[in-house]
Design an enzyme around this catalytic site. Structure first.
Site, PDB file in Angstrom:
ATOM      1  N   HIS A 110      27.051  37.168  42.803  1.00  0.00           N
ATOM      2  CA  HIS A 110      26.255  36.284  41.937  1.00  0.00           C
ATOM      3  C   HIS A 110      24.874  36.892  41.746  1.00  0.00           C
ATOM      4  O   HIS A 110      24.193  37.226  42.699  1.00  0.00           O
ATOM      5  CB  HIS A 110      26.157  34.896  42.577  1.00  0.00           C
ATOM      6  N   TYR A 118      19.165  33.727  40.405  1.00  0.00           N
ATOM      7  CA  TYR A 118      18.923  32.671  39.409  1.00  0.00           C
ATOM      8  C   TYR A 118      17.804  33.037  38.446  1.00  0.00           C
ATOM      9  O   TYR A 118      17.751  32.546  37.324  1.00  0.00           O
ATOM     10  CB  TYR A 118      18.517  31.363  40.099  1.00  0.00           C
ATOM     11  N   GLU A 125      28.897  32.773  33.337  1.00  0.00           N
ATOM     12  CA  GLU A 125      29.268  31.487  33.929  1.00  0.00           C
ATOM     13  C   GLU A 125      29.113  30.363  32.910  1.00  0.00           C
ATOM     14  O   GLU A 125      28.139  30.330  32.155  1.00  0.00           O
ATOM     15  CB  GLU A 125      28.390  31.220  35.170  1.00  0.00           C
ATOM     16  N   HIS A 158      24.299  33.780  35.209  1.00  0.00           N
ATOM     17  CA  HIS A 158      24.023  32.673  34.298  1.00  0.00           C
ATOM     18  C   HIS A 158      23.522  33.269  32.987  1.00  0.00           C
ATOM     19  O   HIS A 158      22.587  34.075  33.018  1.00  0.00           O
ATOM     20  CB  HIS A 158      22.959  31.748  34.877  1.00  0.00           C
ATOM     21  N   ASP A 186      24.255  19.228  36.477  1.00  0.00           N
ATOM     22  CA  ASP A 186      24.407  20.330  37.437  1.00  0.00           C
ATOM     23  C   ASP A 186      23.919  20.000  38.833  1.00  0.00           C
ATOM     24  O   ASP A 186      22.962  20.595  39.330  1.00  0.00           O
ATOM     25  CB  ASP A 186      23.734  21.616  36.912  1.00  0.00           C
ATOM     26  N   HIS A 210      29.976  22.383  36.319  1.00  0.00           N
ATOM     27  CA  HIS A 210      29.237  22.621  35.073  1.00  0.00           C
ATOM     28  C   HIS A 210      30.023  22.181  33.838  1.00  0.00           C
ATOM     29  O   HIS A 210      29.456  21.558  32.942  1.00  0.00           O
ATOM     30  CB  HIS A 210      28.873  24.102  34.947  1.00  0.00           C
ATOM     31  N   ARG A 229      16.209  34.192  44.309  1.00  0.00           N
ATOM     32  CA  ARG A 229      15.047  33.988  43.452  1.00  0.00           C
ATOM     33  C   ARG A 229      14.442  35.314  43.009  1.00  0.00           C
ATOM     34  O   ARG A 229      13.340  35.356  42.483  1.00  0.00           O
ATOM     35  CB  ARG A 229      14.038  33.094  44.169  1.00  0.00           C
ATOM     36  N   ASP A 286      32.822  27.151  36.028  1.00  0.00           N
ATOM     37  CA  ASP A 286      32.323  26.303  37.110  1.00  0.00           C
ATOM     38  C   ASP A 286      32.759  24.872  36.807  1.00  0.00           C
ATOM     39  O   ASP A 286      32.382  24.309  35.769  1.00  0.00           O
ATOM     40  CB  ASP A 286      30.793  26.423  37.190  1.00  0.00           C
ATOM     41  N   GLU A 339      31.178  26.301  45.936  1.00  0.00           N
ATOM     42  CA  GLU A 339      29.701  26.326  45.969  1.00  0.00           C
ATOM     43  C   GLU A 339      29.231  24.915  46.300  1.00  0.00           C
ATOM     44  O   GLU A 339      28.351  24.365  45.639  1.00  0.00           O
ATOM     45  CB  GLU A 339      29.140  26.723  44.606  1.00  0.00           C
ATOM     46  N   HIS A 384      25.927  19.815  42.399  1.00  0.00           N
ATOM     47  CA  HIS A 384      27.241  19.981  43.024  1.00  0.00           C
ATOM     48  C   HIS A 384      27.456  18.955  44.131  1.00  0.00           C
ATOM     49  O   HIS A 384      26.523  18.601  44.832  1.00  0.00           O
ATOM     50  CB  HIS A 384      27.363  21.375  43.645  1.00  0.00           C
ATOM     51  N   HIS A 435      34.439  28.608  39.848  1.00  0.00           N
ATOM     52  CA  HIS A 435      33.585  28.016  40.877  1.00  0.00           C
ATOM     53  C   HIS A 435      34.097  26.594  41.066  1.00  0.00           C
ATOM     54  O   HIS A 435      33.996  25.777  40.151  1.00  0.00           O
ATOM     55  CB  HIS A 435      32.119  27.987  40.433  1.00  0.00           C
TER      56      HIS A 435
END
Ligand code: FE
Ligand code: FE
Ligand code: ZN
Length: 279
Positions: free
Chosen positions: A69, A72, A144, A109, A226, A181, A39, A178, A258, A228, A213
């Site tokens: 990664h 976010y 991604e 992203h 989205d 996704h 975050r 992904d 993931e 998973h 992913h």
């Protein structure tokens, strides 16, 4: 015989050597991790002893490329300028840190345009990449593929290609696909994997596809959701995911789980997928 490079996104951001050791325990030979708190916030200082330990472990264990990664909260096409400053600074700092483990991948992203529209979104993302990419870097930066929820960018191959087109150092860029996704984004990788990969090749070029992913999805094709699921517990299913890891067009690239799991769960998924790949 080609090697299957598979591993999971580590559950917590630890030292590099510890992440490598846990990967070996889980049966993997690559992994993903957040470069800092997902975050946002400050990254841990790099411990060079830890890096050395990791690099020799990765060599001994024949690791594939690892896939970092970005947090976010990094949104290159945010509306507010302070958020874009955060995105630019974080991106540049992460790329410097990545050079301690040369030649790997940094996945992010593309961002959310938050109502500004896709054209502005594409421009803003490319602008930051053009600021932070350097000729010297050995890291490949991966966009991604996203599920298209809300105002998310990167919802289809055309949009990703539009971003790539505007990046001056395009040779430093690649794509991470992904599976959850793209499925949620409307690409039928269950019934038409060849068709989806052909479309990717026609629009972007398969040579740009650097990582996958590997996730199942809780939702239906085209749901733009989205969420998973564990391997074999979602709408994509185990058989389709096995076809993906065995597809010749994807040979040799890292597959990162993931899935909502713990280490025991990932070890079991890795065991099942390796078994299917090698037998
Ligand atoms: Fe992601
Ligand atoms: Fe992902
Ligand atoms: Zn996701």
């Amino acid at each position: 015989m080609t090697t299957l490079y598979i591993g999971n996104h580590t559950s917590s951001s630890k030292e590099y050597a510890a992440m490598g050791k846990q990967t070996v325990k889980n049966g993997g030979n690559t992994f993903a991790f957040f470069t800092r708190n997902p975050r946002g916030g400050k990254a841990k200082t790099i411990d060079e002893t830890d890096i050395r330990k990791f690099l020799s472990l990765a060599e001994e264990e024949h690791f594939g490329k690892i896939v970092a990664h970005a947090p976010y909260t990094l949104n290159c096409c945010a509306g507010k300028e302070d958020l874009r400053i955060f995105a630019r600074d974080t991106f540049a700092d992460d790329l410097q840190r990545m050079e301690y483990t040369p030649g790997n991948y940094y996945n992010f992203h593309p961002g959310s345009h938050v109502g500004q529209g896709t054209e502005i979104g594409i421009q803003k993302i490319a602008e930051i990449l053009n600021d932070v990419l350097t000729e010297e870097q050995t890291t490949t930066v991966l966009l991604e593929t996203m599920s298209g929820k809300g105002t998310e960018m990167g919802r289809n191959f055309e949009e990703l290609k539009e971003i790539l087109n505007r990046i001056e150092k395009e040779n430093k860029m690649g794509i991470c696909m992904d599976t959850c996704h793209v499925w949620d984004g409307g690409y039928d990788i269950v019934h038409n994997l060849d068709g989806v990969l052909n479309e990717f090749d026609r629009i972007i070029g398969l040579s740009r596809l650097k990582a996958v992913h590997l996730n199942d999805s809780l939702n239906d094709l085209g749901s733009n959701k989205d969420r998973h699921a564990r391997i074999g517990e979602g709408k994509i299913g185990l058989e389709a995911l096995i076809r993906i890891i065995k597809h010749p067009a994807l040979a040799g690239i890292p597959f990162i789980l993931e899935t909502p799991n713990d280490d025991a769960g990932w070890a079991e998924e890795i065991r099942i997928l390796k078994e299917a790949f090698y037998h």
